[in-house]
Scaffold this active site. Sequence first.
Site, PDB file in Angstrom:
ATOM      1  N   ASP A 187       0.825  -1.213   0.000  1.00 24.50           N
ATOM      2  CA  ASP A 187       0.000   0.000   0.000  1.00 24.50           C
ATOM      3  C   ASP A 187       0.855   1.256   0.000  1.00 24.50           C
ATOM      4  OD1 ASP A 187       0.773  -0.624   2.706  1.00 24.50           O
ATOM      5  OD2 ASP A 187      -0.700   0.843   3.417  1.00 24.50           O
TER       6      ASP A 187
ATOM      7  N   GLU B 130       0.081  -1.398   5.568  1.00 21.59           N
ATOM      8  CA  GLU B 130       1.115  -1.013   6.518  1.00 21.59           C
ATOM      9  C   GLU B 130       1.013   0.466   6.867  1.00 21.59           C
ATOM     10  OE1 GLU B 130       5.248   0.438   7.686  1.00 21.59           O
ATOM     11  OE2 GLU B 130       3.917   1.058   6.060  1.00 21.59           O
TER      12      GLU B 130
END
Length: 420
Positions: free
Chosen positions: A90, A185
Amino acid sequence: MNDSIINNVAHTSAGERFLRYVQVDTQSDPGSATCPSTEKQRDLGKMLVDELLAIGITDAHLDDYGYVYATIPANSDKAVPVICFCSHMDTSPDCSGTHVKPVIHRNYRGDDIVLPDDSTVVIRPSEHPDLRNQLGNDIITASGATLLGADDKAGIAAIMAAAEVLMNHPEIKHGTLKILFTPDEEIGRGVDKVNLAKLGADFAYTIDGETAGSIEDETFSADGVTVIINGVSVHPGFAKGKLQSALKIAAEVINALPKDRLSPETTSNREGFVHPVSINGGVEQVTIDFIVRDFVDNQLETHEQELEDIVKAVIARYPSCSYQFQVKEQYRNMKQVLDQYPQIMEVGLEAIRRAGMQPIRRSIRGGTDGSRLSFMGLPCPNIFAGGHAFHGKQEWVSVQDMERTVRTILHIAALWEERT
């Protein structure tokens, strides 16, 4: 033998892979309750699985929660510890990751880099001193409209390129290696649904750091604090002497925070901070969310007590009002775990040396997936990926630094086999 083979790998697929990966929008969403928080993260996960299968890694797959798992089988007869390399898919919610257009600035000569889609976005060596180490290198930026996504697609590209080298060079001896790519994350949920039993690793390295040659074995310890202010709401036409606005009380609390210390903008190195990150509500009730950070666990309690003392002092001026003060542990300094396994850092430091760099041992003013993985039973320091100026339009990475990351990963794999 391994050293000469690895260091003679002049060019890998890292740069080309990176250019592809950053064009996939994988921005995570802190407001979502799903895992992954955005379905578009699966788009990159599927691409990575396809590419892993294409290079001959037969068990590569994407699970129901958006995690990518894969295994590079051992080619050594030794009982080598199982090592995992991990990066996150991400990108930050802080800046758009939609329609990223990567731009390659070849043979960088030390000048300011003006981004083509917005000439007000300028990457200056005076503000980014690591650029001074990039003369002659190929710098990749976004176009000026978005972030780049080097955090952490540079790490992904390096792991993927290293996997390709290992699959094509069986003469590089190594034990069983695991690959893990995580979602979310950037919003603190990167290992919420990881299956460590399925992963089956003994030790790990996140590839999520910054400057080439850096390795980090220490993070902040982190708490989240929620302060709820309960005010007294009265019709504003009849409010004299009665109304006590939670909004105004919350503003007083924030204004009473220290101005010259204990904030991100006034601290550096090993100094901790208290940082308000959001405020929501109205006259009746307001919620303020803070993050509290320090390298020393008991200092978190000191900072939290100071914050609560501020809240109490403000609320004392409003006798009809009240507050709640809620503390939630987020993660702890991974050094507490890593110091029990010194061989992990020893291998990382030596791998950087063998890749031609002087190691830079650092502490992170933040956290990584490795922070939580370490306390979940998978000790995990952080290795450089080469990116800089994360989470914004000035983000950049050099192709040559990603190549250095690839060589470092290869040396880590080989060193564990060599030292077993």
